[in-house]
Design a protein around this motif. Structure first.
Motif, short mmCIF file in Angstrom:
data_model
loop_
_atom_site.label_atom_id
_atom_site.label_comp_id
_atom_site.label_asym_id
_atom_site.label_seq_id
_atom_site.Cartn_x
_atom_site.Cartn_y
_atom_site.Cartn_z
N ARG A 83 -12.20 13.73 3.31
CA ARG A 83 -12.63 12.47 3.91
C ARG A 83 -14.03 12.67 4.47
NH1 ARG A 83 -9.40 15.45 6.93
NH2 ARG A 83 -9.52 15.53 9.17
N ARG A 84 -14.69 11.57 4.79
CA ARG A 84 -16.02 11.64 5.40
C ARG A 84 -16.09 10.59 6.49
NH1 ARG A 84 -20.14 12.32 1.73
NH2 ARG A 84 -18.71 13.60 0.62
N ASN A 85 -16.87 10.89 7.52
CA ASN A 85 -17.01 9.98 8.64
C ASN A 85 -18.49 9.76 8.93
OD1 ASN A 85 -16.97 8.50 10.97
ND2 ASN A 85 -15.70 9.92 12.12
N PRO A 86 -19.03 8.62 8.50
CA PRO A 86 -20.44 8.33 8.75
C PRO A 86 -20.71 7.92 10.20
CG PRO A 86 -19.43 6.51 7.60
CD PRO A 86 -18.39 7.61 7.67
N GLU A 87 -19.66 7.64 10.96
CA GLU A 87 -19.81 7.22 12.36
C GLU A 87 -19.28 8.28 13.32
OE1 GLU A 87 -21.46 4.49 13.10
OE2 GLU A 87 -21.66 4.04 10.96
N SER A 88 -19.30 9.52 12.91
CA SER A 88 -18.77 10.63 13.69
C SER A 88 -19.47 10.76 15.05
CB SER A 88 -18.96 11.93 12.91
OG SER A 88 -18.61 13.05 13.68
N SER A 89 -18.73 11.22 16.03
CA SER A 89 -19.32 11.56 17.33
C SER A 89 -20.19 12.81 17.22
CB SER A 89 -18.22 11.81 18.37
OG SER A 89 -17.52 10.62 18.60
N PHE A 90 -20.17 13.43 16.05
CA PHE A 90 -20.95 14.63 15.80
C PHE A 90 -21.89 14.39 14.62
CE2 PHE A 90 -17.13 15.77 17.98
CZ PHE A 90 -17.59 16.60 18.98
N TYR A 91 -22.63 13.29 14.71
CA TYR A 91 -23.65 12.85 13.77
C TYR A 91 -23.03 12.36 12.46
CZ TYR A 91 -28.12 12.58 11.36
OH TYR A 91 -29.20 12.13 10.67
N LEU A 92 -22.69 13.24 11.55
CA LEU A 92 -21.97 12.94 10.32
C LEU A 92 -20.90 14.02 10.18
CD1 LEU A 92 -24.97 12.41 7.85
CD2 LEU A 92 -23.43 10.62 8.69
N SER A 93 -19.81 13.73 9.48
CA SER A 93 -18.81 14.78 9.32
C SER A 93 -18.07 14.64 8.00
CB SER A 93 -17.84 14.79 10.49
OG SER A 93 -17.12 13.58 10.58
N LEU A 94 -17.66 15.80 7.48
CA LEU A 94 -16.84 15.90 6.29
C LEU A 94 -15.52 16.55 6.67
CD1 LEU A 94 -19.53 17.28 3.80
CD2 LEU A 94 -18.66 14.94 3.94
N GLY A 95 -14.41 15.85 6.40
CA GLY A 95 -13.10 16.35 6.78
C GLY A 95 -12.61 17.44 5.85
N ILE A 96 -11.97 18.44 6.44
CA ILE A 96 -11.36 19.55 5.70
C ILE A 96 -9.84 19.33 5.74
CG2 ILE A 96 -10.97 22.05 5.71
CD1 ILE A 96 -13.79 22.33 6.92
N SER A 97 -9.18 19.58 4.63
CA SER A 97 -7.77 19.23 4.45
C SER A 97 -6.78 20.09 5.25
CB SER A 97 -7.41 19.25 2.97
OG SER A 97 -7.59 20.56 2.43
N TYR A 98 -7.22 20.72 6.32
CA TYR A 98 -6.30 21.42 7.22
C TYR A 98 -5.53 20.38 8.02
CZ TYR A 98 -4.44 24.13 11.05
OH TYR A 98 -3.57 24.69 11.94
N PRO A 99 -4.23 20.54 8.23
CA PRO A 99 -3.36 21.64 7.82
C PRO A 99 -2.77 21.40 6.44
CG PRO A 99 -2.15 20.15 9.26
CD PRO A 99 -3.55 19.60 9.13
N ASN A 100 -2.53 22.50 5.72
CA ASN A 100 -1.81 22.39 4.46
C ASN A 100 -0.32 22.62 4.75
OD1 ASN A 100 -1.41 25.21 4.60
ND2 ASN A 100 -3.22 25.63 3.34
N ALA A 101 0.51 22.60 3.72
CA ALA A 101 1.96 22.74 3.90
C ALA A 101 2.32 24.05 4.59
CB ALA A 101 2.66 22.61 2.56
N GLU A 102 1.64 25.14 4.23
CA GLU A 102 1.90 26.45 4.83
C GLU A 102 1.54 26.46 6.33
OE1 GLU A 102 -0.03 30.81 4.27
OE2 GLU A 102 0.64 29.83 2.42
N ASP A 103 0.41 25.85 6.67
CA ASP A 103 -0.01 25.77 8.07
C ASP A 103 1.01 24.98 8.91
OD1 ASP A 103 -2.50 27.09 7.53
OD2 ASP A 103 -3.36 25.17 6.90
N ILE A 104 1.48 23.88 8.35
CA ILE A 104 2.46 23.04 9.05
C ILE A 104 3.77 23.80 9.26
CG2 ILE A 104 3.88 20.95 8.85
CD1 ILE A 104 1.45 19.71 7.31
N ALA A 105 4.25 24.46 8.21
CA ALA A 105 5.51 25.21 8.30
C ALA A 105 5.42 26.32 9.34
CB ALA A 105 5.88 25.78 6.93
N PHE A 106 4.31 27.05 9.36
CA PHE A 106 4.15 28.15 10.33
C PHE A 106 4.20 27.62 11.76
CE2 PHE A 106 1.67 30.87 13.10
CZ PHE A 106 2.21 32.12 12.83
N ALA A 107 3.44 26.57 12.02
CA ALA A 107 3.39 26.02 13.38
C ALA A 107 4.75 25.47 13.81
CB ALA A 107 2.32 24.93 13.47
N ARG A 108 5.39 24.73 12.93
CA ARG A 108 6.68 24.12 13.27
C ARG A 108 7.75 25.18 13.50
NH1 ARG A 108 5.84 18.76 10.62
NH2 ARG A 108 4.29 17.90 12.07
#
Length: 166
Positions: free
Chosen positions: A86-111
């Motif tokens: 994803r991308r955010n042209p109105e970011s509070s940090f000028y411009l931003s590009l979203g990174i797909s974290y968390p993935n399924a493995e990240d979610i399973a570990f945390a839960r």
């Protein structure tokens, strides 16, 4: 005196008009960025087209930079393979590009630990309100200067692979 005021008004209007343009959005017509590689320990992000490095940037990371992001609020930057989702042209940090974290493995570990993995990890510019805060000031994101972010935002498309290494 009238000539002076006329010239002053003219100059002020030029400065106003120059300041009104939105320099955030530029076009890029160079080689396609096929991968972004982040090297946390070296504090470097490289943009690749195939096997060729086309751009490199110094970066700031999360305030807890060592280790992979595991839980919401740990201040760490994730490690692993993700993508720009994803991308955010109105970011509070000028411009931003979203990174797909968390993935399924990240979610399973945390839960499994009874916690949440967190989210909203981005490559972004400096804080609009306070500007740069020094090294490793983000809550887990990857930060560059606003000038660099303007270029990155134009160069990197949604779906681009992001590899984040320790």
């Amino acid at each position: 005196m009238t000539g002076f005021l006329t010239r002053l008004l003219f100059l002020c209007s030029i400065f106003f008009l120059v300041g009104c343009g939105d320099p955030k959005f530029i076009t890029y017509d160079g080689p396609e960025v096929t991968r972004v590689a982040v090297y946390k320990e070296a504090r470097v992000m490289l943009l690749y087209s195939g096997d060729e490095i086309i751009k490199g940037h110094r970066i700031d990371l999360g305030f807890g930079p060592r280790g992979h992001k595991q839980f919401e609020g740990d201040g760490r930057t994730p490690e692993g393979r993700y993508e720009i989702d994803r991308r955010n042209p109105e970011s509070s940090f000028y411009l931003s590009l979203g990174i797909s974290y968390p993935n399924a493995e990240d979610i399973a570990f945390a839960r499994a630990a009874g916690k949440e993995p967190g989210g909203d990890i981005f490559i972004h510019g400096q804080a609009n309100r306070f500007g740069k805060r020094g090294p490793d000031w983000t809550a887990g994101c990857i930060a560059v200067t606003n000038d660099e972010m303007r270029q990155i935002y134009a160069m990197v498309k949604d779906g681009t692979v992001v590899d984040i290494y320790p």
